[in-house]
Design a protein around this motif. Structure first.
Motif, short mmCIF file in Angstrom:
data_model
loop_
_atom_site.label_atom_id
_atom_site.label_comp_id
_atom_site.label_asym_id
_atom_site.label_seq_id
_atom_site.Cartn_x
_atom_site.Cartn_y
_atom_site.Cartn_z
N LEU A 128 -13.79 -4.32 -4.81
CA LEU A 128 -12.59 -3.86 -5.52
C LEU A 128 -12.94 -2.72 -6.48
CD1 LEU A 128 -9.56 -4.45 -5.83
CD2 LEU A 128 -10.16 -5.97 -7.71
N ILE A 129 -14.05 -2.87 -7.17
CA ILE A 129 -14.51 -1.79 -8.06
C ILE A 129 -14.84 -0.55 -7.24
CG2 ILE A 129 -16.36 -1.09 -9.62
CD1 ILE A 129 -16.44 -3.97 -10.61
N GLU A 130 -15.49 -0.76 -6.09
CA GLU A 130 -15.83 0.36 -5.22
C GLU A 130 -14.57 1.06 -4.70
OE1 GLU A 130 -18.67 1.04 -1.33
OE2 GLU A 130 -18.77 -0.84 -2.41
N LEU A 131 -13.53 0.27 -4.40
CA LEU A 131 -12.26 0.84 -3.97
C LEU A 131 -11.67 1.75 -5.04
CD1 LEU A 131 -9.64 0.95 -2.18
CD2 LEU A 131 -8.91 -1.07 -3.44
N TYR A 155 -0.39 6.15 -5.73
CA TYR A 155 -0.92 5.07 -4.88
C TYR A 155 -1.46 5.59 -3.56
CZ TYR A 155 3.55 5.01 -2.33
OH TYR A 155 4.64 5.35 -1.59
N TYR A 156 -1.18 6.84 -3.20
CA TYR A 156 -1.80 7.44 -2.00
C TYR A 156 -3.31 7.53 -2.17
CZ TYR A 156 2.41 8.86 0.53
OH TYR A 156 3.55 8.87 1.25
N PHE A 157 -3.78 7.72 -3.38
CA PHE A 157 -5.22 7.77 -3.63
C PHE A 157 -5.85 6.41 -3.40
CE2 PHE A 157 -3.53 11.30 -6.14
CZ PHE A 157 -4.31 12.33 -5.65
N ILE A 158 -5.13 5.35 -3.77
CA ILE A 158 -5.65 4.00 -3.55
C ILE A 158 -5.66 3.67 -2.07
CG2 ILE A 158 -5.25 1.54 -4.03
CD1 ILE A 158 -4.10 2.45 -6.74
N LEU A 186 -11.11 4.88 3.26
CA LEU A 186 -12.50 5.33 3.17
C LEU A 186 -13.48 4.16 3.08
CD1 LEU A 186 -12.37 8.39 0.77
CD2 LEU A 186 -13.03 8.39 3.17
N LEU A 187 -13.14 3.17 2.29
CA LEU A 187 -14.02 2.02 2.13
C LEU A 187 -14.21 1.28 3.45
CD1 LEU A 187 -15.63 0.33 0.10
CD2 LEU A 187 -13.56 -1.04 -0.24
N VAL A 188 -13.13 1.09 4.18
CA VAL A 188 -13.23 0.41 5.47
C VAL A 188 -14.05 1.23 6.45
CG1 VAL A 188 -11.88 -0.30 7.48
CG2 VAL A 188 -11.13 -0.95 5.21
N LEU A 189 -13.81 2.52 6.50
CA LEU A 189 -14.55 3.36 7.44
C LEU A 189 -16.03 3.48 7.05
CD1 LEU A 189 -12.02 6.22 8.22
CD2 LEU A 189 -12.71 4.32 9.67
N VAL A 242 -21.79 5.47 -5.23
CA VAL A 242 -20.94 4.33 -5.54
C VAL A 242 -21.42 3.08 -4.78
CG1 VAL A 242 -18.61 3.39 -5.21
CG2 VAL A 242 -18.91 5.65 -6.19
N SER A 243 -21.73 3.23 -3.50
CA SER A 243 -22.13 2.06 -2.71
C SER A 243 -23.49 1.52 -3.13
CB SER A 243 -22.11 2.38 -1.23
OG SER A 243 -23.12 3.32 -0.92
N GLU A 244 -24.39 2.38 -3.56
CA GLU A 244 -25.69 1.90 -4.02
C GLU A 244 -25.61 1.27 -5.41
OE1 GLU A 244 -28.53 1.74 -2.32
OE2 GLU A 244 -27.44 2.49 -0.60
N THR A 245 -24.64 1.68 -6.19
CA THR A 245 -24.48 1.13 -7.53
C THR A 245 -23.83 -0.25 -7.49
OG1 THR A 245 -24.24 3.36 -8.42
CG2 THR A 245 -23.54 1.55 -9.83
#
Length: 112
Positions: free
Chosen positions: A5-8, A32-35, A41-44, A108-111
């Motif tokens: 959720l934080i990564e999102l 909300y388009y950014f969310i 992006l997170l799913v891909l 972001v993903s490594e953090t």
């Protein structure tokens, strides 16, 4: 679950920041388009990118990892074409956006 959720929200903030900083990018619509874009992006990045990375490992090995930037461009281009959430003025802006977003997503993903 909480880290995703934080990564999102961090990816959504990255999209907002790149939309504001780069002049050739437009993300039309409300906030909300950014969310939604961050969720896509997170799913891909979590599902599709590892699969594509495994398939294209020989090209990545031969080019010393430079082909991973091509994968990022293909993922961002796919999002832009299928969802209509991101509009680009030129292909150069698309490459710049994808490379910056790729570096940001790795951080972001490594953090988290």
């Amino acid at each position: 679950m909480f880290s995703k959720l934080i990564e999102l929200f961090l990816l959504s903030g990255g999209l907002y920041g790149l939309d504001q900083l780069l002049p050739g990018i437009t993300i039309p619509g409300p906030l909300y388009y950014f969310i939604i874009g961050g969720a896509i992006l997170l799913v891909l990045f979590e599902i599709i990118k590892p699969i594509l990375g495994f398939i294209t490992f020989p090209l990545n090995f031969i080019t010393f990892g430079l082909f991973s930037s091509v994968l990022m461009v293909l993922i961002v281009y796919g999002i832009a074409r299928t969802s209509g959430l991101i509009l680009f003025d030129s292909n150069g802006i698309l490459w710049l956006f994808a490379i910056i977003l790729g570096f940001y997503s790795v951080i972001v993903s490594e953090t988290f």
